[in-house]
Design an enzyme around this catalytic site. Structure first.
Site, PDB file in Angstrom:
ATOM      1  CG  ASP A 347     -49.958  20.546  52.176  1.00  0.00           C
ATOM      2  OD1 ASP A 347     -48.740  20.655  52.422  1.00  0.00           O
ATOM      3  OD2 ASP A 347     -50.432  19.654  51.456  1.00  0.00           O
ATOM      4  CD  GLU A 348     -53.032  17.270  52.954  1.00  0.00           C
ATOM      5  OE1 GLU A 348     -54.090  17.004  52.341  1.00  0.00           O
ATOM      6  OE2 GLU A 348     -51.924  16.804  52.631  1.00  0.00           O
ATOM      7  CB  ALA A 349     -48.852  20.711  59.534  1.00  0.00           C
TER       8      ALA A 349
END
Length: 559
Positions: A347-349
């Site tokens: 997530d959230e890369a």
């Protein structure tokens, strides 16, 4: 929940005796009959259980009282005997009874409790049948997991004082009848973030106990993030000696040795809970980059991070050394984890985009498969190529998600964790002292009033593996904080995962949940007294008896 009343016994006239009973016999008979009629009913109904059972058949004529000389008899299988010892461990402190555990090829209650493993019974892998009669109690299951869940139900049907750590004066009564029960979803879990703030092994074991009480069967540990790396990796030792020494707010951090982690895994397994370790990749990796700058895109160590922002860090997806690192880390974690799952985050890369991101994920998925494990990742993994068995953990706040739906069409299964219903780090109300509100406020009703099987539009119920309640810990610093946010919302998520959809009813759940409050109070568990729940106002301080613990007591110490 199907509730049907059992027909009462048919009265059959006794044959006339040629010898009339004497006055003393008549008096004794009258006294026994009056005693039976005046005996108080058990304090709980057979339906007062969380999660709600599949089928309940009360029998008011079959109430049972635990006698002081009761014996727990189990099938001669080590797994069944382990559940019997757990039951004795639960009941001995408050009752002060010895409750010896024995085994028999064909266990009979004989006034006590029988735990019967019967693989010919028409019961699924986690199902059980609980029969309560005046002659004793019997739990039947095809597996030890089923027996364990039956024991959790039995525990809830006893008076709340059973949670006392010391002997108390109480009538240990159970309501008569039969419960036949089985879970709706195979995956029922909660997540504890130990990266933002580190929590000692004992705190994690306490969380395991809370999950077990409500028949949850997976504990997802978020082991790595920007603020700290929490699991020893022998081949990359500075991950913990350097990367594990920080946490949100600048505290000392900490990490689990391999022995610590094995202790958590073993303790959870004894309670039929599978540990799901998460190594978050390619983002949320600042602590790893501090320890090993060679993994950073610019090969420069960033400063340690103790804030709460996200999306700024990532390992270099173009460097083969990164994949050596991933293979080493996941290999060591897999070797410590007997369960089937490895969670790879994803997530959230925000700085790893498009084909670079999907290429990275696809290589990591293959590493996991080569280790003999099955991938779980946050739903941001969805665009990557499918790998057999892959599960996506969906944490959105809007049920419309075409990318995830497409991944499901290609074979992915879904673990549903909507941020605005299941994220237990959200505040209950604006004045909740800890927690967040980016996904909205989540009171108990909002945690309960949704359906995992239909929540993501376009995802069929058969593709939903289950439900999980994550607890992120940016603002959580103690076990009391953990419990305040878990309870009373964790039982709501547990009921959504276990109970049939047709039984979901807020009014019923609210009243049954209220009955858990005295149990938590007696056990010394912190919880939020949510105003929408009709908690008991009667003090729950049982009368304690000075009874020494018997020599037969078996204490379940973590391995």
């Amino acid at each position: 929940m199907s509730t049907t009343s059992s027909p009462g016994p048919t009265a059959v006239p006794a044959p006339l005796s040629a010898v009339e009973p004497d006055a003393a016999t008549l008096a004794r008979t009258a006294e026994q009959t009056a005693g039976a009629l005046l005996t108080p009913a058990p304090p709980h109904r057979l339906t007062d259980v969380v999660p709600a059972p599949l089928q309940v058949q009360p029998d008011p004529t079959a109430d049972w009282v635990l006698p002081a000389d009761a014996v727990i008899v189990a099938s001669p299988d080590p797994a069944a005997l382990a559940v019997a010892e757990q039951l004795a461990h639960l009941l001995r402190p408050a009752t002060g009874y010895p409750l010896p555990v024995t085994d028999a090829t064909t266990p009979e209650a004989a006034g006590g409790i029988a735990l019967v493993l019967d693989d010919s019974a028409d019961l699924g892998a986690e199902a059980y049948r609980l029969d309560i009669a005046t002659s004793g109690v019997r739990v039947t299951a095809a597996t030890s997991a089923g027996l364990f869940y039956g024991v959790q139900t039995l525990r809830q049907l006893l008076p709340a004082a059973i949670e006392s750590p010391d002997p108390v004066t109480e009538r240990w009564a159970l309501p008569g009848g039969t419960i036949t029960d089985a879970p709706r979803f195979p995956y029922r879990g909660a997540m504890l973030d130990v990266a933002r703030h580190f929590f000692a092994v004992e705190d994690v074991l306490r969380v395991v106990d809370h999950l077990a009480r409500y028949k949850l069967n997976h504990l997802h540990l978020h082991l790595t993030d920007d603020q700290g790396w929490r699991i020893t990796v022998d081949s990359w030792p500075k991950l913990t000696t350097v990367g594990g020494t920080t946490e949100v707010g600048g505290g000392p951090g900490g990490h689990y040795t391999k022995a610590d982690y094995a202790r958590i895994v073993s303790y959870a397994a004894a309670r039929h809970i599978t540990v799901v370790p998460e190594i978050d990749l390619p983002g949320h990796t600042n602590s790893a980059l501090v320890a090993y700058p060679e993994l950073a895109p610019d090969k420069t160590a960033p400063p340690p991070y103790t804030g709460t922002e996200v999306g700024f860090s990532y390992v270099d997806p173009t460097d083969e050394r990164t994949y050596d690192f991933v293979a080493d880390v996941l290999g060591e974690v897999a070797a410590l984890t007997p369960g089937p799952w490895l969670h790879i985050g994803g997530d959230e890369a925000f700085k790893v985009k498009g084909e670079v991101y999907t290429g990275f994920v696809e290589r990591v998925q293959r590493i996991v498969a080569d280790l003999g494990k099955t991938v779980i990742g946050w739903h941001q993994l969805a665009p990557a190529a499918h790998l057999d068995g892959r599960a996506l953990q969906w944490w959105g706040t809007n049920g419309e998600d075409p990318t995830t739906v497409d991944a499901v069409r290609r074979g992915a299964r879904l673990i549903v964790s909507p941020g605005n219903h299941a994220y237990l780090d959200m505040k209950y109300a604006p004045d909740t002292p800890i927690g967040h509100d980016w996904a909205g406020l989540i009171d108990v009703r909002k945690a309960y009033d949704w359906d995992p099987g239909t929540h993501v539009v376009g995802v069929p119920a058969e593709a939903v593996l289950g439900v999980e309640a994550p607890l992120w810990t940016e603002s959580v610093t103690s076990l009391a904080d953990i419990e305040l946010l878990l309870l009373p919302r964790l039982p709501a998520i547990a009921e959504l995962g276990w109970s049939p959809r047709a039984s979901h009813d807020w009014a019923s759940f609210r009243d049954r949940l209220a009955g858990q409050g005295p149990r938590w109070t007696t056990a010394g568990i912190t919880f939020h007294r949510a105003p929408e729940i009709p908690w008991s106002t009667t003090p729950t301080i049982p009368t304690q008896r000075n009874v020494p613990q018997p020599d037969t007591a078996t204490h379940l110490t973590p391995e």
